[in-house]
Enzyme design. Structure first.
Site, PDB file in Angstrom:
ATOM      1  N   PHE A   8       0.761  -1.319  -0.103  1.00 52.42           N
ATOM      2  CA  PHE A   8       0.068  -0.049   0.149  1.00 52.42           C
ATOM      3  C   PHE A   8       0.639   1.130  -0.101  1.00 52.42           C
ATOM      4  O   PHE A   8       1.762   1.404   0.916  1.00 52.42           O
ATOM      5  CB  PHE A   8      -0.976   0.146   1.301  1.00 52.42           C
ATOM      6  N   ASP A   9       0.391   2.148  -0.946  1.00 51.99           N
ATOM      7  CA  ASP A   9       0.869   3.478  -0.759  1.00 51.99           C
ATOM      8  C   ASP A   9       0.167   4.203   0.512  1.00 51.99           C
ATOM      9  O   ASP A   9      -0.877   3.465   1.143  1.00 51.99           O
ATOM     10  CB  ASP A   9       0.596   4.459  -1.901  1.00 51.99           C
ATOM     11  N   LEU A  10       0.600   5.254   1.113  1.00 49.43           N
ATOM     12  CA  LEU A  10      -0.101   5.789   2.310  1.00 49.43           C
ATOM     13  C   LEU A  10      -0.992   7.053   2.133  1.00 49.43           C
ATOM     14  O   LEU A  10      -2.016   6.884   2.126  1.00 49.43           O
ATOM     15  CB  LEU A  10       1.061   6.061   3.258  1.00 49.43           C
ATOM     16  N   VAL A 161      -1.147  -0.978  -4.388  1.00 52.08           N
ATOM     17  CA  VAL A 161      -2.257  -0.301  -4.488  1.00 52.08           C
ATOM     18  C   VAL A 161      -1.898   1.314  -4.049  1.00 52.08           C
ATOM     19  O   VAL A 161      -1.170   1.525  -2.996  1.00 52.08           O
ATOM     20  CB  VAL A 161      -3.370  -0.724  -3.241  1.00 52.08           C
ATOM     21  N   ASP A 163      -2.586   5.771  -5.466  1.00 52.46           N
ATOM     22  CA  ASP A 163      -3.338   6.854  -5.933  1.00 52.46           C
ATOM     23  C   ASP A 163      -2.793   7.712  -6.942  1.00 52.46           C
ATOM     24  O   ASP A 163      -3.625   8.681  -7.336  1.00 52.46           O
ATOM     25  CB  ASP A 163      -3.880   7.686  -4.472  1.00 52.46           C
TER      26      ASP A 163
END
EC number: 3.6.1.1
Length: 215
Positions: A8-10, A161, A163
């Site tokens: 995951f990106d944060l 994942v 954005d």
């Protein structure tokens, strides 16, 4: 092969730091270039490391501007950061189902931990690859590969994942599946142009992709 690992990106993915980041950039812009830059310019800076963004403004004062940004960012962090609906429940479910989970972020570790702890997400991640852990950031595959190595994960069983473009391209460069959140601040149309494997309308959509039924 089935996916058993999620990177995951944060920022903008698991926690809504958009207004904090924009506020921090605007504060820094006004400190050094009063009246010259606005909100649109701040949004353009979201994603890459701070040093890259400020280097474009003044290569001679990068460290000074980064320090100004971080001071404002840390001072207003807890007030401006918000949770995204469904994130905690989704990550908790993945953790309970035995998925290997890691954070891959361009933030420094100290700030990343601050955000994770704010919403109780830190307990689900044993592996965090931050800016201070790598030589090269996304879209270079190094941080993703470092996370996979730490987890003992295979690329064909992994999904990234995020954005933003560097999350998708970083995933592609590392040879893993990619998913992008439709609530990205630059808009779904922008992130779709980088051809992610999946677009998530909300984080719980991820559970269907990896074969887990939401509770």
């Amino acid at each position: 092969m089935e996916i058993n690992t999620v990177l995951f990106d944060l920022d903008g993915t698991l926690i809504n730091t958009n207004e904090l980041i924009i506020s921090s950039f605007l504060h820094t812009f006004e400190t050094y270039y009063p009246g010259k830059y606005g909100r649109k310019d701040a949004i353009e800076c979201i994603g890459p490391p701070l040093t890259d963004s400020f280097k474009r403004l003044d290569p001679e004062r990068v460290e000074e501007m980064v320090a100004t940004y971080r001071k404002h960012n840390h001072a207003h962090h807890d007030k401006l950061v918000e949770p995204y609906e469904g994130v905690y429940e989704t990550v908790k479910t993945l953790h309970e189902q035995g998925f290997k989970l890691a954070i891959v972020t361009t933030k420094i570790r100290e700030t990343a931990m601050k955000g994770l702890k704010l919403f109780g997400l830190d307990e689900f991640f044993d592996v965090i690859v931050a800016l201070d852990d790598v030589e090269n950031v996304k879209p270079n595959p190094e941080p993703l590969e470092k996370a996979m190595n730490a987890l003992g994960a295979k690329k064909e069983e992994t999904i990234m994942v995020g954005d933003n473009s560097h999350d998708i391209l970083g995933g592609k460069n590392a040879g893993v599946k990619t998913a992008v959140v439709g609530y990205a601040i630059r808009g779904e149309d922008y992130v779709r142009q980088f051809d992610p494997d999946y677009v998530l309308r909300s984080m719980p959509d991820l559970l269907d992709i990896v074969g887990v039924k939401a509770r």
